[in-house]
Design an enzyme around this catalytic site. Structure first.
Site, PDB file in Angstrom:
ATOM      1  N   ASN A  11     -13.555 -87.138 -40.768  1.00 11.81           N
ATOM      2  CA  ASN A  11     -13.184 -87.595 -39.216  1.00 11.81           C
ATOM      3  C   ASN A  11     -13.608 -86.043 -38.659  1.00 11.81           C
ATOM      4  O   ASN A  11     -12.842 -85.210 -38.378  1.00 11.81           O
ATOM      5  CB  ASN A  11     -11.828 -87.918 -39.066  1.00 11.81           C
ATOM      6  CG  ASN A  11     -11.795 -88.115 -37.691  1.00 11.81           C
ATOM      7  OD1 ASN A  11     -12.550 -88.114 -36.656  1.00 11.81           O
ATOM      8  ND2 ASN A  11     -10.201 -88.340 -37.205  1.00 11.81           N
ATOM      9  N   TRP A  12     -14.653 -85.907 -38.220  1.00 10.07           N
ATOM     10  CA  TRP A  12     -15.176 -84.764 -37.578  1.00 10.07           C
ATOM     11  C   TRP A  12     -14.591 -84.551 -36.041  1.00 10.07           C
ATOM     12  O   TRP A  12     -14.685 -83.456 -35.317  1.00 10.07           O
ATOM     13  CB  TRP A  12     -16.701 -84.774 -37.243  1.00 10.07           C
ATOM     14  CG  TRP A  12     -17.509 -84.764 -38.534  1.00 10.07           C
ATOM     15  CD1 TRP A  12     -16.923 -84.842 -39.800  1.00 10.07           C
ATOM     16  CD2 TRP A  12     -18.944 -84.465 -38.702  1.00 10.07           C
ATOM     17  NE1 TRP A  12     -18.004 -84.781 -40.661  1.00 10.07           N
ATOM     18  CE2 TRP A  12     -19.324 -84.432 -40.038  1.00 10.07           C
ATOM     19  CE3 TRP A  12     -20.066 -84.456 -37.892  1.00 10.07           C
ATOM     20  CZ2 TRP A  12     -20.618 -84.172 -40.706  1.00 10.07           C
ATOM     21  CZ3 TRP A  12     -21.085 -84.228 -38.249  1.00 10.07           C
ATOM     22  CH2 TRP A  12     -21.551 -84.345 -39.628  1.00 10.07           C
ATOM     23  N   LYS A  13     -13.729 -85.637 -35.663  1.00  7.09           N
ATOM     24  CA  LYS A  13     -13.173 -85.488 -34.222  1.00  7.09           C
ATOM     25  C   LYS A  13     -14.121 -85.183 -33.134  1.00  7.09           C
ATOM     26  O   LYS A  13     -15.529 -85.396 -33.380  1.00  7.09           O
ATOM     27  CB  LYS A  13     -11.949 -84.689 -34.427  1.00  7.09           C
ATOM     28  CG  LYS A  13     -11.100 -85.282 -35.115  1.00  7.09           C
ATOM     29  CD  LYS A  13      -9.666 -84.565 -35.159  1.00  7.09           C
ATOM     30  CE  LYS A  13      -8.906 -84.999 -36.513  1.00  7.09           C
ATOM     31  NZ  LYS A  13      -7.426 -84.788 -36.388  1.00  7.09           N
ATOM     32  N   HIS A  96      -6.654 -94.220 -34.117  1.00  5.18           N
ATOM     33  CA  HIS A  96      -5.832 -93.003 -34.778  1.00  5.18           C
ATOM     34  C   HIS A  96      -5.082 -92.408 -33.819  1.00  5.18           C
ATOM     35  O   HIS A  96      -4.925 -92.778 -32.740  1.00  5.18           O
ATOM     36  CB  HIS A  96      -7.579 -91.935 -34.818  1.00  5.18           C
ATOM     37  CG  HIS A  96      -7.246 -90.657 -35.318  1.00  5.18           C
ATOM     38  ND1 HIS A  96      -6.445 -89.672 -34.744  1.00  5.18           N
ATOM     39  CD2 HIS A  96      -7.411 -90.083 -36.676  1.00  5.18           C
ATOM     40  CE1 HIS A  96      -6.347 -88.675 -35.552  1.00  5.18           C
ATOM     41  NE2 HIS A  96      -6.976 -88.986 -36.649  1.00  5.18           N
ATOM     42  N   GLU A  98      -4.436 -89.795 -32.510  1.00  8.98           N
ATOM     43  CA  GLU A  98      -5.006 -88.990 -31.077  1.00  8.98           C
ATOM     44  C   GLU A  98      -5.301 -90.174 -29.983  1.00  8.98           C
ATOM     45  O   GLU A  98      -5.417 -89.618 -29.033  1.00  8.98           O
ATOM     46  CB  GLU A  98      -6.050 -88.054 -31.595  1.00  8.98           C
ATOM     47  CG  GLU A  98      -5.571 -87.007 -32.476  1.00  8.98           C
ATOM     48  CD  GLU A  98      -6.576 -86.185 -33.530  1.00  8.98           C
ATOM     49  OE1 GLU A  98      -7.481 -86.499 -33.349  1.00  8.98           O
ATOM     50  OE2 GLU A  98      -6.044 -85.519 -34.289  1.00  8.98           O
ATOM     51  N   GLU A 171      -1.509 -92.045 -41.966  1.00  6.91           N
ATOM     52  CA  GLU A 171      -1.442 -90.826 -41.466  1.00  6.91           C
ATOM     53  C   GLU A 171      -0.309 -90.364 -40.619  1.00  6.91           C
ATOM     54  O   GLU A 171      -0.033 -90.731 -39.366  1.00  6.91           O
ATOM     55  CB  GLU A 171      -2.779 -90.478 -40.342  1.00  6.91           C
ATOM     56  CG  GLU A 171      -4.185 -90.932 -41.092  1.00  6.91           C
ATOM     57  CD  GLU A 171      -5.226 -90.082 -40.413  1.00  6.91           C
ATOM     58  OE1 GLU A 171      -5.988 -89.244 -41.086  1.00  6.91           O
ATOM     59  OE2 GLU A 171      -5.486 -90.255 -39.186  1.00  6.91           O
ATOM     60  N   GLY A 177      -3.479 -82.007 -38.804  1.00  6.46           N
ATOM     61  CA  GLY A 177      -3.763 -80.808 -38.343  1.00  6.46           C
ATOM     62  C   GLY A 177      -2.767 -79.718 -38.335  1.00  6.46           C
ATOM     63  O   GLY A 177      -2.746 -78.543 -37.536  1.00  6.46           O
ATOM     64  N   SER A 216      -3.787 -83.298 -43.206  1.00  4.38           N
ATOM     65  CA  SER A 216      -3.853 -81.879 -43.925  1.00  4.38           C
ATOM     66  C   SER A 216      -4.027 -82.020 -45.369  1.00  4.38           C
ATOM     67  O   SER A 216      -3.630 -81.534 -45.995  1.00  4.38           O
ATOM     68  CB  SER A 216      -2.418 -81.056 -43.646  1.00  4.38           C
ATOM     69  OG  SER A 216      -2.373 -80.562 -42.230  1.00  4.38           O
ATOM     70  N   GLY A 237      -9.761 -84.505 -41.731  1.00  7.25           N
ATOM     71  CA  GLY A 237     -10.047 -83.912 -40.421  1.00  7.25           C
ATOM     72  C   GLY A 237     -10.697 -82.498 -40.672  1.00  7.25           C
ATOM     73  O   GLY A 237     -11.845 -82.142 -40.977  1.00  7.25           O
ATOM     74  N   GLY A 238      -9.603 -81.371 -40.480  1.00 12.48           N
ATOM     75  CA  GLY A 238     -10.118 -80.046 -40.525  1.00 12.48           C
ATOM     76  C   GLY A 238     -11.109 -79.900 -41.786  1.00 12.48           C
ATOM     77  O   GLY A 238     -12.179 -79.114 -41.700  1.00 12.48           O
TER      78      GLY A 238
HETATM   79  P1  PGA Z   1      -6.673 -83.200 -40.521  1.00 10.16           P
HETATM   80  O1  PGA Z   1      -6.805 -84.495 -39.618  1.00 10.16           O
HETATM   81  O2  PGA Z   1      -7.252 -83.284 -41.923  1.00 10.16           O
HETATM   82  O3  PGA Z   1      -6.983 -81.909 -39.829  1.00 10.16           O
HETATM   83  O4  PGA Z   1      -4.864 -83.299 -40.653  1.00 10.16           O
HETATM   84  C1  PGA Z   1      -6.752 -85.797 -40.427  1.00 10.16           C
HETATM   85  C2  PGA Z   1      -6.873 -86.720 -39.198  1.00 10.16           C
HETATM   86  O5  PGA Z   1      -6.684 -86.562 -38.370  1.00 10.16           O
HETATM   87  O6  PGA Z   1      -7.567 -87.854 -39.762  1.00 10.16           O
END
Ligand code: PGA
Length: 255
Positions: A11-13, A96, A98, A171, A177, A216, A237-238
């Site tokens: 997930n590149w956001k 998600h 977010e 999640e 994050g 994470s 994500g990251g």
């Molecule tokens: P993260 O994000 O790996 O940076 O914690 C995961 C996500 O939001 O899907």
């Protein structure tokens, strides 16, 4: 559940312009050959067609990070499920945290989006997860059940829900994050609970639905997380923003 092919999804956001995104996708596609799990890249919508072109003919799938529930219309700034499909993607992340917590997206909105995604032939990755306050209050499993009940379309209103059109991503909001993760026991408990709840909703189809862990996940912890019962992959994500770390997680999913 044993036997499901794992899915490692990036997930590149809201990251990556064209040059960097295309290079990242090329490096991942180039390194994907001996990987035994499914790989999925979810770039921002501006890059969907570019990345889909880069990945075409490779084993790497492409997905969007959201879509609108309506087929078309006056929804400035949004994209429909058909547009996602038209751009060459086959998956879409929905609900998600977010969007749920940052943008007030409700279970019923997510449910409508999942129906739209299924209607357009997309695989929906439905995200659920508790906040830190909910975990501290001992409400985690109830929150997960309620989110599944509210976010999955009732099975008689559209496509039957099964592993061909639906993936669940667990999640924990507080793990996204932050560098923090639940213990492996907590992950196992949450995933077993999700599997059991899916069984109560969907019967046998539940056993074919992949349940990803997200929050994470990195090369250092991926092996343990991905070896946990009922963890059928990861939503990253990251660590998905570097080909090396994304492919290292994919390798951990392959053993
Ligand atoms: P993260 O994000 O790996 O940076 O914690 C995961 C996500 O939001 O899907």
């Amino acid at each position: 559940m044993a036997g499901l092919k794992k899915l490692i999804a990036g997930n590149w956001k809201m990251n990556m312009l064209h040059t960097d995104g295309a290079a990242l996708a090329r490096d991942i596609v180039g390194g994907a050959e001996n990987i035994g799990c499914d790989l999925l890249l979810c770039p921002p919508s501006t890059l969907l067609s570019w990345i889909a072109e880069t990945a075409s003919g490779s084993p790497v799938f492409v997905g969007a990070q959201d879509c609108h529930e309506a087929e078309s219309g006056a929804f400035t700034g949004d994209i429909s499920a058909a547009m996602v499909r038209d751009a060459g993607a086959s998956y879409v992340i929905l609900g998600h945290s977010e969007r749920r917590h940052g943008l007030g997206e409700t279970d019923s909105r997510v449910q409508a989006k999942v129906s739209a995604a299924h209607g357009a032939g997309l695989v929906a990755i439905v995200c659920i997860g508790e906040t830190e306050a909910e975990r501290d209050a001992g409400e985690t499993l109830d929150v997960l059940s309620a989110q599944l009940d509210g976010s999955l379309p009732a099975d008689n209103t559209g496509a039957a829900i099964d592993g061909t059109n639906t993936v669940i991503a667990y999640e924990p909001v507080w793990a996204i994050g932050t560098g923090r993760t639940p213990t492996l026991e907590e992950v196992a408990q949450a995933h077993a609970h999700i599997r059991g709840h899916l069984e109560s909703l969907l019967g046998e189809a539940a056993s074919g639905i992949r349940i990803l862990y997200g929050g994470s996940m990195k090369p250092e912890n991926a092996g343990d997380l991905l070896a946990t019962a009922n963890v059928d992959g990861g939503l990253i994500g990251g660590a998905s923003l570097s080909a090396d770390s994304f492919l290292a997680i994919a390798k951990a999913a392959t053993v």
